[in-house]
Write an enzyme that holds these catalytic residues in place. Structure first.
Site, mmCIF file in Angstrom:
data_model
loop_
_atom_site.group_PDB
_atom_site.id
_atom_site.type_symbol
_atom_site.label_atom_id
_atom_site.label_comp_id
_atom_site.label_asym_id
_atom_site.label_seq_id
_atom_site.Cartn_x
_atom_site.Cartn_y
_atom_site.Cartn_z
ATOM 1 N N LYS A 1 118.587 99.986 -54.330
ATOM 2 C CA LYS A 1 117.086 99.825 -54.324
ATOM 3 C C LYS A 1 116.525 99.021 -55.328
ATOM 4 C CE LYS A 1 112.871 101.102 -53.152
ATOM 5 N NZ LYS A 1 112.468 100.398 -51.765
ATOM 6 N N HIS B 1 113.320 70.799 -36.031
ATOM 7 C CA HIS B 1 114.190 70.064 -36.992
ATOM 8 C C HIS B 1 115.706 70.517 -37.308
ATOM 9 C CE1 HIS B 1 110.885 67.756 -38.143
ATOM 10 N NE2 HIS B 1 109.978 68.834 -38.090
ATOM 11 N N TRP C 1 104.033 110.921 -60.794
ATOM 12 C CA TRP C 1 104.604 109.584 -60.601
ATOM 13 C C TRP C 1 103.117 108.740 -60.896
ATOM 14 C CZ3 TRP C 1 104.710 104.846 -57.931
ATOM 15 C CH2 TRP C 1 106.033 104.183 -57.885
ATOM 16 N N LYS D 1 114.366 92.306 -42.801
ATOM 17 C CA LYS D 1 114.400 93.569 -42.444
ATOM 18 C C LYS D 1 115.365 93.672 -41.338
ATOM 19 C CE LYS D 1 112.566 94.850 -45.169
ATOM 20 N NZ LYS D 1 111.807 94.766 -46.234
ATOM 21 N N GLU E 1 119.143 93.432 -42.838
ATOM 22 C CA GLU E 1 119.662 94.124 -43.769
ATOM 23 C C GLU E 1 119.915 95.741 -43.249
ATOM 24 O OE1 GLU E 1 117.362 95.167 -47.473
ATOM 25 O OE2 GLU E 1 115.469 94.823 -46.082
ATOM 26 N N ASN F 1 97.093 115.705 -57.690
ATOM 27 C CA ASN F 1 97.446 114.456 -57.067
ATOM 28 C C ASN F 1 96.353 113.603 -56.446
ATOM 29 O OD1 ASN F 1 99.915 115.607 -57.164
ATOM 30 N ND2 ASN F 1 100.155 116.009 -55.061
ATOM 31 N N GLY F 2 96.607 112.576 -56.588
ATOM 32 C CA GLY F 2 95.338 111.553 -56.097
ATOM 33 C C GLY F 2 94.903 110.579 -57.271
ATOM 34 N N CYS G 1 102.369 112.316 -56.256
ATOM 35 C CA CYS G 1 103.167 113.287 -57.032
ATOM 36 C C CYS G 1 103.195 114.480 -56.381
ATOM 37 C CB CYS G 1 102.011 113.398 -58.513
ATOM 38 S SG CYS G 1 101.216 111.944 -59.127
ATOM 39 N N GLU H 1 110.158 87.829 -43.535
ATOM 40 C CA GLU H 1 110.259 89.382 -43.881
ATOM 41 C C GLU H 1 110.865 90.112 -42.600
ATOM 42 O OE1 GLU H 1 110.463 91.599 -45.730
ATOM 43 O OE2 GLU H 1 109.758 93.517 -45.059
ATOM 44 N N ARG I 1 111.166 113.146 -54.222
ATOM 45 C CA ARG I 1 110.268 111.969 -53.931
ATOM 46 C C ARG I 1 110.152 111.009 -55.140
ATOM 47 N NH1 ARG I 1 105.246 114.854 -51.505
ATOM 48 N NH2 ARG I 1 104.081 113.672 -53.084
HETATM 49 C C1 F6R Z 1 114.180 94.145 -48.927
HETATM 50 C C2 F6R Z 1 113.926 94.700 -50.412
HETATM 51 C C3 F6R Z 1 114.239 93.780 -51.333
HETATM 52 C C4 F6R Z 1 113.423 93.882 -52.648
HETATM 53 C C5 F6R Z 1 113.754 92.788 -53.702
HETATM 54 C C6 F6R Z 1 112.887 92.978 -54.920
HETATM 55 O O1 F6R Z 1 113.839 95.211 -48.001
HETATM 56 O O2 F6R Z 1 113.653 95.630 -50.590
HETATM 57 O O3 F6R Z 1 114.227 92.447 -51.087
HETATM 58 O O4 F6R Z 1 112.165 93.290 -52.044
HETATM 59 O O5 F6R Z 1 114.910 93.244 -54.149
HETATM 60 O O6 F6R Z 1 112.567 94.216 -55.463
HETATM 61 P P1 F6R Z 1 111.233 94.424 -56.402
HETATM 62 O O7 F6R Z 1 110.117 94.392 -55.332
HETATM 63 O O8 F6R Z 1 111.718 96.040 -57.012
HETATM 64 O O9 F6R Z 1 111.267 93.436 -57.470
#
Ligand code: F6R
Length: 605
Positions: free
Chosen positions: A600, A501, A77, A482, A485, A103-104, A2, A478, A27
């Site tokens: 996002k 395989h 938040w 990362k 992407e 905050n916290g 927050c 993962e 934020r």
């Molecule tokens: C990858 C990434 C996405 C999310 C996915 C699910 O870096 O950010 O693969 O993990 O779109 O999103 P949430 O966790 O918001 O359901």
């Protein structure tokens, strides 16, 4: 998570608080609020309070622009309590004389609240913070800092607070423990903020408050319980928003130890080998009878769920399966009253995950959420759940929330395991190892310069394999996701045993492999996989356990991570992969915070 801003001086406080809060908007927040005191002796001070859910811009026309030169403000938040006007800050006491922003997390708020209710206090919200305003009221005898000091002795957790009172009006009292607070020293004015971005336009002279310190800001002076040096802020506003990091993604990777810390804070009962998850209290009994778990998630959250599958089967002894939301919604899963479905999501708004959740609800299955965003659809629609408390994640690629998800799944494993056959000694072992993980994670982050050098060495390759086994098989996925992407390089993750395989056909000197091979129960197997790659001329970067000198003889490069329990190694190995992906993307000049074609939160199918 927050944001806090406070002002005391000779100018009207409200516009200064408003512009400070706007600088904290980056934020992310779900609600906000102000409290301003008009202290014009001999007139009695009249406190003004305005708090709302939503964005500041939605209400700007409605702001009454109150008079007064003293004020505090907050962007919330949510972590404890839903997103409602009542749960927004400032919080106040029974007589509405003391106003406070925080905050916290107050870990023992429920105990304190129960006691205060017995003593006759009336609460207005579900938010943990409100106990602070009532505790201060309880101890208030005319001197605000004295009451704050006494109140804080009773709380456990983390706080950065700013408090004002019409009964001791010419001051703001601030205090911190494990949550940043800065004092801004201006000309005839003093500010307090949780983030330099909120005060940088008024002053660059700041004092960083330390843990357990209390400061009192007055219109013409201030004091802290001990002498502190003045520091000059050199950051631009944009740098300040990113805490000086060039990208939100790097800032968020650097916050990974904090994300783990936040996920486990107040939840570990080390002596009893138990875990406290308040969000599951209402379904505790039902969970004791569950004999099958289905975890559903997408993308990175799905990889966390896969690590959870290994944890839950090995230590809680519950048959567990994982599916991605976009497939699960079209399956016809066979479920019964002893099945529970767990949905893992940072945003809590991912359409595919929500569709799967709704399908499971229709079938009468017990549904749980592991979620970051409080008040999101997932948290409203599941029967119960656990917040990961990672704070807002701004970069599109998920990093710190993944760490929060892994830590929370480890907590859930102990919670469910101890309801079943997990022995006390095993519970204690996992819980005490989890308590050490934030410090071990910081050690991995200290390798950032070394990982950056590796990124320089490997950035011109066009293809990468990531391999791992058992707990680290999902981490290979993962690591590859990362990298692809944010750098747009071709990267694939695969369980080490699958190489022969098919994928092995691709290996040559132009196709490096990142091999996650901590010293665990599948180490020897991973070495065999690495040898398969080396035999075909493929370069190998190993993620290995500190002290393993031998591996240097086989591979080209090594990143060393600290030793921990096998089930917790993904938490450490993935941090190095997040840094590796980040540095490669930056070296290739990519827009790491906003990769092309991605968003996002994926709220469409
Ligand atoms: C990858 C990434 C996405 C999310 C996915 C699910 O870096 O950010 O693969 O993990 O779109 O999103 P949430 O966790 O918001 O359901």
């Amino acid at each position: 998570m927050c944001g806090i801003v406070g002002y005391i001086g000779k100018k009207p406080a409200f516009p200064i608080l408003l512009s400070g809060l706007k600088r904290l908007e980056y934020r992310g927040y779900d609600s906000f609020g102000f409290s301003v005191l008009d202290y014009n002796p001999p007139a009695a001070p009249k406190p003004f309070l305005f708090k709302k859910t939503g964005k500041i811009s939605q209400f700007e026309q409605e702001f009454p622009n109150p008079e007064g030169e003293i004020g505090i403000a907050h962007t919330r938040w949510a972590t404890t309590g839903a997103v409602t006007d009542a749960n927004a800050h400032p919080h106040f006491d029974c007589k509405k004389e003391i106003f406070l922003v925080h905050n916290g997390i107050i870990e023992n708020y429920q105990e304190i609240k129960n006691q205060l209710i017995k003593e006759g206090h009336k609460f207005n919200s579900e938010c943990d913070t409100e106990v602070l305003s009532h505790l201060i009221e309880k101890y208030f005898k005319g001197n605000l800092e004295e009451a704050v000091r006494k109140a804080l002795r009773e709380v456990k957790g983390a706080y950065g607070i700013a408090v004002i009172s019409e009964k001791d009006p010419e001051k703001i009292v601030v205090a911190r423990l494990s949550s940043p607070l800065l004092l801004g020293i201006g000309n005839d004015e003093f500010l307090v903020a949780s983030d330099p971005a909120a005060l940088i336009t008024r002053t660059r002279q700041v004092i960083n408050l330390d843990d357990n310190e209390i400061a009192v800001l007055k219109p013409d002076n201030f004091f802290i319980l001990k002498e502190k040096p003045l520091v000059q802020i050199e950051w631009t506003l944009e740098e300040a928003e990113k805490k000086g990091y060039p990208h939100f993604m790097l800032k968020e990777i650097m916050e990974e130890p904090e994300a783990i810390e936040n996920a486990i804070r107040g939840r570990l009962l080390i002596d009893e080998g138990l875990v406290r998850l308040g969000g599951l209290d209402s379904v505790q009994e039902k969970l004791g009878k569950i004999n099958r778990l289905i975890l559903v998630a997408c993308g990175t959250a799905g990889f966390a769920a896969r690590v959870g599958e290994y944890m839950l089967e090995e230590y809680a002894g519950i048959p567990t399966e994982v599916d991605i939301g976009s497939e699960f919604r079209y399956r016809k899963p066979v479920v019964d009253e002893k099945t529970a479905a767990i949905f893992v999501s940072q945003s809590g708004e991912t359409a595919d995950t929500l569709a799967a959740l709704r399908e499971m609800k229709k079938k009468g299955v017990l549904t749980l959420g592991i979620t970051n965003v409080v008040g999101s659809s997932q948290t409203r629609e599941t029967d119960a759940g656990v917040y990961i408390r990672s704070g807002p994640e701004i970069a599109v690629a998920s990093t710190k929330a993944f760490l929060g998800q892994l830590a929370t799944l480890a907590l859930l494993t102990v919670y469910l395991g101890r309801q079943r056959d997990m022995a006390l000694v095993m519970g204690k072992r996992i819980v005490s190892e989890l308590a050490k993980i934030p410090d071990l994670a910081k050690r991995v982050l200290s390798l950032a310069p070394e990982i950056q050098k590796l990124a320089k060495k490997y950035k011109d390759y066009k293809n990468f394999w990531f391999i791992g086994r058992k707990y680290n098989a999902p981490i290979a996925l993962e690591g590859a996701l990362k990298l692809k992407e944010i750098s747009y390089l071709h990267a694939e993750g695969v369980a080490g045993g699958e190489l022969k395989h098919g994928p092995l056909a691709l290996i040559d000197e132009n196709f490096p492999t990142v091999a996650i091979c901590p010293s665990d129960s599948v180490y020897e197997k991973m070495i065999s996989n690495i040898e398969e790659v080396k035999a075909r001329g493929g370069p190998v970067i190993a993620i290995a356990t500190e002290g393993n000198g031998e591996i240097k003889k086989i591979v080209d490069d090594v990143i060393y991570i600290p030793k921990t329990l096998e089930m917790l190694t993904p938490i450490l190995s993935v941090i190095s992969l997040h840094l590796f992906a980040y540095h490669i993307a930056v070296l290739l000049g990519k827009d790491v915070d906003r990769p092309r074609n991605l968003a996002k939160s994926i709220v469409v199918e």
